[in-house]
Design an enzyme around this catalytic site. Structure first.
Site, PDB file in Angstrom:
ATOM      1  N   LYS A 188      18.683 -76.673  28.752  1.00 23.29           N
ATOM      2  CA  LYS A 188      18.759 -75.530  27.821  1.00 23.29           C
ATOM      3  C   LYS A 188      18.293 -74.276  28.536  1.00 23.29           C
ATOM      4  O   LYS A 188      17.556 -74.340  29.538  1.00 23.29           O
ATOM      5  CB  LYS A 188      17.904 -75.761  26.574  1.00 23.29           C
ATOM      6  CG  LYS A 188      16.398 -75.985  26.802  1.00 23.29           C
ATOM      7  CD  LYS A 188      15.541 -74.744  26.938  1.00 23.29           C
ATOM      8  CE  LYS A 188      14.054 -75.060  27.122  1.00 23.29           C
ATOM      9  NZ  LYS A 188      13.243 -73.962  27.660  1.00 23.29           N
TER      10      LYS A 188
ATOM     11  N   ASP B 244       9.871 -78.812  22.563  1.00 21.88           N
ATOM     12  CA  ASP B 244      11.291 -78.528  22.813  1.00 21.88           C
ATOM     13  C   ASP B 244      12.213 -79.669  22.404  1.00 21.88           C
ATOM     14  O   ASP B 244      13.432 -79.505  22.398  1.00 21.88           O
ATOM     15  CB  ASP B 244      11.526 -78.277  24.317  1.00 21.88           C
ATOM     16  CG  ASP B 244      11.126 -76.867  24.729  1.00 21.88           C
ATOM     17  OD1 ASP B 244      10.882 -76.033  23.846  1.00 21.88           O
ATOM     18  OD2 ASP B 244      11.080 -76.621  25.946  1.00 21.88           O
TER      19      ASP B 244
HETATM   20  O1  C5P Z   1       4.870 -79.153  23.391  1.00 22.22           O
HETATM   21  P1  C5P Z   1       4.871 -79.203  24.876  1.00 22.22           P
HETATM   22  O2  C5P Z   1       4.372 -80.510  25.425  1.00 22.22           O
HETATM   23  O3  C5P Z   1       6.172 -78.784  25.478  1.00 22.22           O
HETATM   24  O4  C5P Z   1       3.847 -78.103  25.327  1.00 22.22           O
HETATM   25  C1  C5P Z   1       3.270 -78.062  26.611  1.00 22.22           C
HETATM   26  C2  C5P Z   1       2.139 -77.064  26.599  1.00 22.22           C
HETATM   27  O5  C5P Z   1       2.673 -75.738  26.444  1.00 22.22           O
HETATM   28  C3  C5P Z   1       1.173 -77.210  25.460  1.00 22.22           C
HETATM   29  O6  C5P Z   1       0.147 -78.100  25.782  1.00 22.22           O
HETATM   30  C4  C5P Z   1       0.658 -75.804  25.269  1.00 22.22           C
HETATM   31  O7  C5P Z   1      -0.314 -75.519  26.255  1.00 22.22           O
HETATM   32  C5  C5P Z   1       1.857 -74.959  25.602  1.00 22.22           C
HETATM   33  N1  C5P Z   1       2.641 -74.538  24.418  1.00 22.22           N
HETATM   34  C6  C5P Z   1       2.124 -73.574  23.569  1.00 22.22           C
HETATM   35  N2  C5P Z   1       2.854 -73.175  22.491  1.00 22.22           N
HETATM   36  C7  C5P Z   1       4.084 -73.679  22.237  1.00 22.22           C
HETATM   37  C8  C5P Z   1       4.642 -74.661  23.101  1.00 22.22           C
HETATM   38  C9  C5P Z   1       3.886 -75.068  24.184  1.00 22.22           C
HETATM   39  O8  C5P Z   1       1.013 -73.094  23.770  1.00 22.22           O
HETATM   40  N3  C5P Z   1       4.776 -73.257  21.184  1.00 22.22           N
END
Ligand code: C5P
Length: 308
Positions: free
Chosen positions: A8, A151
């Site tokens: 994406k 995501d």
């Molecule tokens: O949800 P995901 O595992 O992709 O997120 C990885 C890291 O990115 C999270 O631990 C957080 O630090 C950050 N993040 C965030 N806000 C979001 C998505 C991700 O702070 N909306």
């Protein structure tokens, strides 16, 4: 079963100040692009699920989102007592759906903001949902996907969507008018948490509304590439470029050589720009090749594809 897992890009990415739970509220227009990992999934008479990958740098243990997706869906099935096991198999009570062997052909670079790991995880959920006939439905699958990462729900829903919340609120919309994207893949990784930490340190949080209806997406959908590019923002760019100044320099150079806006996807390191046709995108790569000397791809935006 062979399953394609598309990359994406975040065409537009607004990010607010951190919430109580540490996550950041987002408003993003996400679209798939024609760069794919491939998952080959088969039933296995084995003691555990296994994952192999043609990229030796990728961890294929239980931390990989593919195996986490397998475990989560199995757990859900066991909790509900649902799932239609293979009639030809003798079904042990404690393992109604059996084990799987998955091999992953990796083409989407990791740590590039292209959602490769999330797509692999989400497409695994969708594929096993079919293989195991769980009948969970898209909404439940999407909720499970959200437990694995921000995501993943997008990749359950499809090709073009407005994503809000921490990414898990997904509203599908028609793809944009431009048909092609140039991806610049610098070859270094950026850590998403590190980019968000830098974002917080610089207090870059966007204060405008992050609700899906904050923007007239219908109007944006009709814009040709150059006009649409002028609308697009990625609030994570200053943080990523502070951590990796080389990336900011590469963006400036690409913008100068192409004479058009170049944006970063997600938390980087991939950069992209849009074209109305694939021919124009392919020509742009020739312009950039000598100066940037990194991997580049000219691929369709929101491609439609068949799976077997
Ligand atoms: O949800 P995901 O595992 O992709 O997120 C990885 C890291 O990115 C999270 O631990 C957080 O630090 C950050 N993040 C965030 N806000 C979001 C998505 C991700 O702070 N909306």
């Amino acid at each position: 079963m062979h399953v394609l897992a598309p990359a994406k890009i975040n065409l537009h990415l607004r990010v607010g100040p951190p919430r109580q739970d540490g996550f950041h509220p987002l408003l993003s227009w996400m679209v798939t692009v024609g760069l794919f990992d491939t998952l080959s999934i088969e039933r296995a008479l084995a003691a555990s699920d296994t994952l192999s990958c043609d990229d030796p740098a990728l961890a294929v243990d239980n931390t990989n989102l593919v195996l986490r997706a397998v475990a989560l869906l199995r757990q859900e099935i066991e909790a509900r007592g649902s799932g239609a096991p293979d009639a030809a198999r003798t079904v042990p009570k404690d393992d109604p759906v059996g084990k799987v062997k998955i091999s992953l052909a990796k083409r989407i670079p990791t740590g590039s903001g292209l959602g490769g790991g999330s797509s692999d995880g989400a497409r695994t959920l969708v594929a096993l949902d079919r293989l195991w006939s769980t009948g969970l439905g898209a909404e439940r699958l999407s909720a499970l996907a959200a437990r694995l990462g921000s995501d993943l729900p997008f990749f359950i829903e499809g090709r073009s969507a407005i994503c809000a919340g921490r990414g898990e609120r997904v509203v599908p919309i028609a793809p944009p008018a431009p048909k092609a994207v140039v991806l610049v893949l610098p070859g270094f990784h950026l850590s998403t948490p590190a980019v968000y930490r830098e974002f917080d340190r610089q207090q870059l949080g966007c204060r405008s509304s992050l609700e899906p209806d904050a923007i007239d997406w219908g109007q944006w959908q009709s814009l040709r590439a150059e006009a649409l590019l002028q609308q697009l923002v990625n609030d994570l760019e200053p943080a990523a470029f502070a951590l990796e100044p080389q990336l900011g320099k590469m963006r400036t150079l690409a913008e100068r050589l192409l004479g058009r806006t170049v944006r970063m996807s997600g938390s980087g390191s991939a950069l992209f720009t849009l074209y109305d046709t694939l021919e124009e995108a392919t020509a742009a790569i020739i312009v950039l090749r000598e100066a940037l000397r990194v991997r580049m791809e000219a691929v369709p935006v929101a491609p439609q594809y068949e799976e077997d």
